[in-house]
Every structure is written in structure tokens, then in C-alpha cells.
Design a protein around this motif. Structure first.
Motif, PDB file in Angstrom:
ATOM      1  N   LYS A 293      -2.596   8.224  -0.585  1.00  0.00           N
ATOM      2  CA  LYS A 293      -3.875   8.200   0.161  1.00  0.00           C
ATOM      3  C   LYS A 293      -4.995   8.873  -0.630  1.00  0.00           C
ATOM      4  O   LYS A 293      -6.145   8.419  -0.595  1.00  0.00           O
ATOM      5  N   PHE A 296      -6.094   6.416  -3.116  1.00  0.00           N
ATOM      6  CA  PHE A 296      -6.844   5.334  -2.467  1.00  0.00           C
ATOM      7  C   PHE A 296      -8.295   5.776  -2.230  1.00  0.00           C
ATOM      8  O   PHE A 296      -9.223   4.985  -2.375  1.00  0.00           O
ATOM      9  N   LYS A 299     -10.363   5.250  -5.008  1.00  0.00           N
ATOM     10  CA  LYS A 299     -10.430   3.821  -5.342  1.00  0.00           C
ATOM     11  C   LYS A 299      -9.598   3.463  -6.584  1.00  0.00           C
ATOM     12  O   LYS A 299     -10.022   2.707  -7.445  1.00  0.00           O
ATOM     13  N   THR A 302      -2.643   2.290  -7.453  1.00  0.00           N
ATOM     14  CA  THR A 302      -1.643   3.374  -7.430  1.00  0.00           C
ATOM     15  C   THR A 302      -0.246   2.830  -7.677  1.00  0.00           C
ATOM     16  O   THR A 302       0.114   1.766  -7.146  1.00  0.00           O
ATOM     17  N   CYS A 323      -3.441   0.095   8.027  1.00  0.00           N
ATOM     18  CA  CYS A 323      -4.352  -0.991   7.629  1.00  0.00           C
ATOM     19  C   CYS A 323      -4.648  -1.905   8.827  1.00  0.00           C
ATOM     20  O   CYS A 323      -5.799  -2.262   9.082  1.00  0.00           O
ATOM     21  N   LEU A 400      -5.285  -4.152   2.318  1.00  0.00           N
ATOM     22  CA  LEU A 400      -4.203  -3.549   1.533  1.00  0.00           C
ATOM     23  C   LEU A 400      -3.369  -4.637   0.854  1.00  0.00           C
ATOM     24  O   LEU A 400      -3.044  -5.650   1.482  1.00  0.00           O
ATOM     25  N   HIS A 436      -7.368  -1.594  -0.956  1.00  0.00           N
ATOM     26  CA  HIS A 436      -6.426  -0.738  -1.682  1.00  0.00           C
ATOM     27  C   HIS A 436      -5.302  -1.584  -2.246  1.00  0.00           C
ATOM     28  O   HIS A 436      -4.925  -2.601  -1.654  1.00  0.00           O
ATOM     29  N   LEU A 438      -1.255  -1.115  -3.977  1.00  0.00           N
ATOM     30  CA  LEU A 438      -0.147  -0.220  -4.338  1.00  0.00           C
ATOM     31  C   LEU A 438       0.927  -1.028  -5.068  1.00  0.00           C
ATOM     32  O   LEU A 438       1.356  -2.080  -4.593  1.00  0.00           O
TER      33      LEU A 438
END
Length: 818
Positions: A293, A296, A299, A302, A323, A400, A436, A438
Motif C-alpha cells: 500500500k 501504491f 504510484k 510493486t 478496489c 487494480l 495500481h 502488483l
């Protein structure tokens, strides 16, 4: 004032094409809508509106459009921006991306209809036999399709016949577009409007006393209406009343019942209304979640590096929940369709009908429905889970993106263009949507880990397995030593057999991994050494025992297994090497009481092929599962305590700069299937070289050691992650012309880019489907602009195509080749 539109056509041409439209059409059309346009002499294609303007094309006369296919845009402006990036970065055309991105049902192409020319008197004696057959068929039918003509005259090539009929003015041709997508309509029934009052009902039941079946249907309808408040399906009524369709039809004809249709989606969630609450995270997962987080907020892309079975999915689920609560859409990308089947049920337990699935095993109609649901921002498409093609759906509020198992090479598309990498294209998509992203893996790709180490990506880590289960114990078995001491039974070492029988006695399950399907890759004559080869490719044919066939895995050529050698006639044939089929056969003789199954491309062909095998294994209906790399990808089986790797050397000895990284990833992932709940699992790796550095790193779970070594080697030899690479493949059926063409292209590249050009060189399989292949590898150092290099390569290709003898050589670009 004249109005024009620029359109994207689904064909591999660089430019946009301009068509003329009337003023009302120009006011109605918007970018992203589909239209039918004539292209070439007579073909009609589905094109996508790109822009509307008043600038007349200078080089050609703009044709008028054929028809408008949509009322609203089906492609968003952000999608077109994303497509443009993919086309530019991966050196292909916008049309190729368009064709690949949308479900094929959206790309209507015209079909040629053959009609009778009514205005001409035909003298039948002038017609030849095949022409007369077509003419006679047109007397009974107003129009014929091309396939119908082909079956009437029993010829594959019907063009000469049609051309003669056109010259004699017997027929006319017409292009017609057909819509491939048909909404699914379900039949429902209700009581006719005349019989809704009680008196009418009584008299109706009295009048039906002589027709017991019909009266049974009416009574069953009342029963259903009392229980269900929903509309009543014809199929349900048929089942409850124990009658047939004809009885219900008779009632509809008498207007006692009224039938109506409701449009419905083909894929519907049929679970419980109540969803499970999310699992509680442990301290390590919470720590990783907080780090994610933080990144995130900054920006950053990750990377989540969590060991196998550390509960990464639960972290993803937590992020997805947040989300969705903020009213945005979430995309969950997986490398393999096999993985989606297990994950769908897990996500549906938490989120119910908010989950939509999108991948190539779904049929065209189902994919169109998912596309429309995402476009309309329906609640049932808030979470999309799918393979790499799910990246192209028309998201409008993407919050997301999760790329699970981000190291997988299946995220890279190989054929046809665009040859994109879903992870990299996903990062760009996240940038366009300000969402975001991941990346998750137990064995991150060297590029992603390098980016995390240099601070370009954020980095979160989970070092412990969920529930503090120990990492599996990994043991290397020396096959050389075992063979010398005569302790091998087929392809099994004594050590592996001992462990399998102990595991089966304890009532636990076993996974065996062999990365080759079929029975044996080579069938060889023991007298003269001849082995059957594929006539179209430069490979030997693989023996598949269950079909008694020799098959080519490149072009699907197959023949029956020969009784004797084709070269010398000797009946003594032997097999070399082994695949999953042979492992399964050996297990049946060694452990006759155990239930054995295999999971490879041959056993998972159907839409539900994966699901059946995975579910049966989860429910412990089988004891041993033999499989190829499909098994390695994040599957979660609770009762597996032993994993055996039949031969690790086949992964290591591969002519590719990523071979060692891939071998480490595959072996670690497949080891991660063992002992995921309480007891520590065991992994046995059979190898002829147990002292190999990579195998030692796998057995000690030393990812950082592997990364450091591989990075050093790649720096030395100018490979990614520091350097970019573009592989250019050339294809042609003539061997000499291909050689000349590739030498010319390589020389031009060396003149323009100086060093770092490898090749031209033949790949290990140098001919596929009667086309010879040759590769050139362009390495782009960190200080050189990749964009300018691509422009130079494209410029050289233009000059290359100007040479008449090279024009027929096909050039294929693979940017960031893996």
C-alpha cells in the motif's frame, strides 16, 4: 462540406484508411464503433472508426462505407491508446492488434453468395457438367454459399467453374455480412391473460378433465409459481409435470399458456447467495500488505516476492476487496488456463457473481458477453480473471491489476502478431488508467527483481509459508550412481520408488513432473539406426502409445506406428527418451493398486479438461498425477506430500540464455506443490549431474545466489535486463533465397548499428511446415535508444522489400524475445 472517417482495418497494413460518409452518418459515428467497409475488389471487412474529419485523401478516391454495425462504441479511447503503444513497441501494425484484441465474433467478414441471373435466357446445352449442376441447384434455391457450391460439384477449387459461369452471365455474385454472435434466449411460459380470473380457471380445469396430461401441466405451473417468484422455464415445467414438449406446445397453441423469451448470459454464477468472509491474514502477510500500500501511494509498480504456499492469493484478495469497495474494476492475470479453474472457485467463494472469466477455452459467444458486461460496467464484471487476452477488455474504471506468477513465459505471445508480453503491456495499461499494479511470484523473473533492486519497482516480501509449514526437503538423486549399481527400474531410481510407496501407504498423494508429452520422442531401428522424421519439419516424430501413432508436435503430421523399419525392413524398433505417457505406463506396472493419471496437452483439450483433472485430484480420487509444466503453476493441492522430478537435466541443457533461470523457476515451483498444509513435504530431483550449481541453489532455496550469478553472466554477454534484445526471424520455403536475404539484412544492420548483431543463424529446429527459418539477434545497449533502433530496423525492412527476390521472404519481429 464533405465528411470522412479514418478506420483501422483488421489486416497487417501500416496505414489507416479513409472512407467518405454523409453528414448524418458523421454526426452519428463515434471513435470505437464498428462499420462494414469495402476493401480491395469485392471484400467487405469490419473496420473500427478511429477519427472523423473533413480532409479528403490525396492519393486515392475515398469509397463509401457499406453499413454501420454498432449503435455505441464497443472500444474505448484508452484501449486505442494502449493498442497504439503495443503496435509501436512490439513493431507490428494497429490492424494486427485490433484483430487479436477483440473477440473474433466482432470481426464480421463478408461471405460471397452466388445468385441466378434472372435477366438472361440460358441455353442449357452450352453449359458443362459442373456448370449445369450449379445452375440446376439455383433453380431450387435463391442463393448458394461457396461451401455449398464446393459440395455440389465435389471440388475444392471452385473458382474456375464460377468464372466460366460469370463469363456466360449465368450467375451474379453478392457479398453479404453475417453476425456471428447470437444472444442466448431462454423459453419461459405463463398462464394466458384470459385465464387469470378464478371463474375462468375453474372452467379451464373442467374443460381439461379429458386431457389429463394437459391438466397436469397447468397444475404443475401453479405449484411452481407458488414456490418460485421467478419466471418459469419451459424445461422446468416439462420436468416437474413429467410431460413432453408437445403437450406444452398444444397448450400454447390453444392460448391457454403464453410463451415468451428472456435474454440471458451463457456463463452464470450458480453459487450460494451468501459469500464467505475473507480469511484473516497472518503477521507476515499484513506486513507485506502494508508495504504494498505504501508503494501504491508512491504510484510504483510493486513486486511481491513470497515463497511457495506463503498465502499470496489471500493478499491479492484483500487488495481486490478494497478496489471493489471503491467502485472500480480489478483485473487478475494468470499465465495458464489450468490455474484459472482452481482460482475461480476460490474467488467466487469470496465475491460471488462479481467474478467474470475470460480466456481462449471459452467459446466466441461467451467471450462477447464478458466483453459487453465489462463495457457496460455491470456488477458481474467487477473482477475479471483470465489469461493474457483479458488485458484487452474495454475497462473504463480499472483500479487494480494483479499479474500472478509474473515470471512465466506463457505471458509472452509467440504467434501471431502482436508478440506482446502481458506483464509489460499490463504495466502500460495501469499507467493509462492511473491504476495500481502488483506483480507476484515465488521466483520473480530476473528483470523484475533487477527493477526492484534498482528502486524502479516497489518490493514486498513474504519469507515464510502460511501456518509456519516448513519448506519442503529437497533431495538430489544421482542417476549415474544408481544406473552403475543397477538400481534403476525403468526411469525410476530405487530412492524414488521407495518414497512413492511410503507416501501411498500413508494415504497421501504424489506428483511426478516430466516436461515432455507423448510416450517417447524418438523411435529408432536397432539394426540401421534410422528414426522416422517429419516430412514438413526438421524433427523426429514423437511416439504416442495410446493412439499407436507417430506425431509431429510442430505441424501435427501423424502416421501409424510402423511394424518394421522403413529404411532396412528390420522388425526390431526401440524407443529413445521418455515422455509423460511412458512414466504413466511404468507406474501402472510398478504400483498396480494406485490410481494414476496424467495432465498434459493431450488430456486437457476440452473446455473443462483441466477442471475435471484438478477437481478429481483435489478430491483424492487419484493417487499419482504425472504432468508437464502445467503442474508447476501455482496449483494448491492439500494432500500432496511428495513431488518427484523425473529428469532435471533436460531443463538445464537447453540452448537459451534463460535456461538456468527457467530451470530454477520450474523446479522451485514444482517443489512448492509438496507439503502445503501441516507436514513437511519431500522433493526428489533425479539428475545425472547432482553437483550442478543451479540444482544446489534449488535444494537450498537460494534465489538471491541464482540472481547474482545470472545477472553477472548476462552483463558479460550483453543480455537483458541491462540490454534490450530484438529477435528478427526470416521465413521462406527456398533454402538459398533465405540465406541470401538474411545475409543482406544482417549486413545492413551491421552498417547502421555497428556491433551487437548476432547471426544470421539457424534455430535448433530449422524447418517448420516446409518453411526454413533463420534468426538475427539485435542487442540494444543501455545508452542506445530502443525507439531509434526500431526506426532504423523498419527503414532497412523497406529497402529489403524493394529488392524483388527478397519480397517473398517473411520478416517477423519479436521484441524482448524470451
Amino acid at each position: 462540406m464533405q465528411y470522412f472517417i479514418d478506420v483501422i482495418l483488421p489486416i497487417p497494413l501500416e496505414k489507416l484508411f479513409t472512407y467518405s460518409v454523409s453528414k448524418p452518418e458523421a454526426e452519428f459515428l463515434k471513435p470505437g464503433m464498428r462499420i462494414g467497409v469495402p476493401f480491395g475488389k469485392s471484400k467487405i471487412y469490419t473496420a473500427l472508426v478511429y477519427s472523423i474529419h473533413n480532409v479528403k485523401p490525396e492519393v486515392y478516391e475515398a469509397k463509401e462505407i457499406h453499413r454501420i454495425l454498432d449503435e455505441h462504441p464497443i472500444v474505448t479511447a484508452q484501449q486505442i491508446k494502449h493498442w497504439q503503444w503495443i503496435a509501436e513497441y512490439y513493431m507490428c501494425t494497429l490492424g494486427e492488434v485490433f484483430r487479436s484484441a477483440v473477440p473474433s465474433a466482432f470481426l464480421l467478414e463478408s461471405e460471397t453468395l452466388i445468385l441466378r441471373n434472372e435477366s438472361v435466357e440460358v441455353n442449357e446445352s452450352d453449359l458443362e457438367d459442373d456448370e449445369f449442376l450449379v445452375y440446376e441447384a439455383l433453380q431450387h434455391q435463391s442463393a448458394l454459399k461457396v461451401q455449398e457450391v464446393s459440395s455440389i460439384i465435389d471440388k475444392k477449387n471452385i473458382l474456375p467453374t464460377l468464372n466460366r459461369l460469370l463469363e456466360k452471365k449465368v450467375i451474379l455474385l453478392k457479398e453479404e455480412m453475417y453476425d456471428q454472435y447470437k444472444p442466448k434466449l431462454l423459453r419461459y411460459v405463463k398462464l394466458g391473460a384470459d385465464y387469470l380470473s378464478e371463474q375462468k380457471l375453474e372452467s379451464l380445469l373442467e374443460s381439461l378433465s379429458r386431457a389429463p396430461k394437459q391438466s397436469q401441466v397447468v397444475l404443475s405451473l401453479f405449484q411452481l409459481q407458488a414456490v418460485k417468484k421467478k419466471p418459469i422455464k419451459v424445461s422446468d415445467l416439462e420436468e416437474i409435470s413429467g410431460t413432453s414438449k408437445s403437450v406444452i406446445k398444444a397448450l400454447v397453441d390453444k392460448e391457454i399458456l403464453q410463451e415468451y423469451f428472456i435474454r440471458t448470459d451463457r456463463v452464470n454464477y450458480e453459487g450460494e447467495e451468501e459469500n464467505f468472509s475473507l480469511k484473516k491474514l497472518n503477521e507476515y502477510q499484513i506486513e507485506a500488505l502494508n508495504v504494498i500500500k505504501e508503494n501504491f501511494k508512491a504510484k510504483k509498480v510493486t513486486l511481491l516476492h513470497g515463497v511457495t504456499s506463503s498465502g499470496k492469493t489471500e493478499v491479492y484478495v484483500k487488495l481486490i476487496e478494497e478496489c471493489i469497495q471503491s467502485g472500480k474494476q480489478a483485473l487478475y492475470l494468470l499465465p495458464e488456463i489450468a490455474l484459472t479453474t482452481q482460482l475461480i472457485s476460490r474467488l467466487q467463494d469470496y465475491f460471488g457473481e462479481k467474478v467474470s472469466v475470460y480466456h481462449s477455452k471459452y467459446n466466441i459467444q461467451e467471450r462477447v458477453e464478458v466483453w459487453n458486461n465489462v463495457l457496460a460496467k455491470k456488477p458481474k464484471a467487477q473482477i475479471v480473471i483470465g489469461a493474457r487476452s483479458a488485458l484487452f477488455l474495454p475497462y473504463s474504471e480499472l483500479g487494480l491489476i494483479i499479474v500472478d506468477e509474473e515470471h512465466e513465459s506463457s505471458f509472452k505471445q509467440f504467434d501471431p502478431a502482436p508478440r506482446y508480453h502481458a506483464r509489460d503491456a499490463g504495466i502500460v495499461l495501469a499507467g493509462l488508467h492511473q491504476s495500481h499494479i502488483l506483480l507476484g511470484s515465488a521466483t520473480p523473473s530476473i528483470e523484475s527483481y533487477f527493477n526492484a533492486k534498482t528502486g524502479k519497482y516497489g518490493y514486498a516480501e513474504i519469507k515464510r509459508r502460511f501456518g509456519n509449514v516448513l519448506m519442503p526437503e529437497i533431495e538430489l538423486v544421482d542417476l549415474k550412481e544408481q544406473a552403475r549399481k543397477r538400481r534403476m527400474k525403468g526411469h525410476f531410481s530405487e530412492r524414488l520408488l521407495e518414497e512413492i510407496s511410503n507416501t501411498l501407504d500413508a494415504g497421501e498423494q504424489v506428483i511426478l513432473f516430466q516436461n515432455r508429452r507423448g510416450y517417447a520422442p524418438i523411435v529408432e531401428c536397432t539394426t540401421c539406426g534410422h528414426s522416422p522424421q517429419c516430412p514438413n519439419c526438421d524433427v523426429s516424430l514423437t511416439y504416442h502409445q495410446y493412439k499407436k501413432q507417430l506425431r509431429c508436435h510442430y505441424c501435427s503430421y501423424h502416421m501409424a506406428l510402423q511394424e518394421s523399419c522403413q529404411a532396412c525392413g528390420s522388425p526390431s524398433l526401440d524407443t529413445k527418451g521418455f515422455g509423460t505417457e511412458q512414466v504413466e505406463k511404468e507406474l501402472e506396472t510398478l504400483f498396480p493398486q494406485a490410481k494414476t493419471w496424467r495432465m498434459d496437452l493431450d488430456t486437457t483439450r476440452g473446455k473443462h479438461g483441466y477442471e475435471k483433472i484438478i477437481t478429481a485430484f483435489e478430491q483424492q480420487e487419484m493417487d499419482i498425477l504425472v504432468g508437464t509444466q502445467m503442474l508447476t503453476k501455482g496449483l494448491d493441492f492439500r494432500n500432496v506430500s511428495l513431488v518427484g522430478i523425473m529428469n532435471a537435466d533436460s531443463l538445464l541443457n537447453f540452448p537459451d540464455y534463460r535456461a538456468h533461470e527457467r530451470c530454477y523457476q520450474l523446479l522451485t515451483q514444482v517443489s512448492g506443490r509438496a507439503g502445503r498444509t501441516k507436514k513437511q513435504g519431500r522433493v526428489l530431483i533425479q539428475t545425472y549431474n547432482p553437483f550442478h550449481q543451479i540444482l544446489k541453489q534449488v535444494s537450498t532455496n537460494d534465489y538471491v545466489g541464482m540472481f547474482t550469478e545470472q545477472l553477472y553472466e548476462r552483463e558479460q554477454y550483453k543480455y537483458p535486463p541491462q540490454n534490450r534484445i530484438i529477435r528478427i526471424t526470416f521465413k521462406h520455403k527456398e533454402y538459398n533465397r533465405l540465406n541470401e536475404a538474411t545475409e543482406w539484412f544482417a549486413q545492413a544492420l551491421r552498417n547502421a548499428l555497428r556491433g551487437n548483431i548476432l547471426g544470421p543463424e539457424y534455430p535448433p529446429v530449422a524447418r517448420i511446415r516446409n518453411q526454413y527459418l533463420k534468426n538475427i539477434l539485435v542487442k540494444i545497449p543501455p545508452k542506445q535508444s530502443a525507439k531509434k533502433t526500431k526506426v532504423i530496423i523498419k527503414r532497412i525492412e523497406k529497402s529489403f522489400n524493394a529488392v524483388s527476390q527478397f519480397r517473398s521472404v517473411r520478416v517477423i519481429y519479436n521484441v524482448d524475445h524470451i
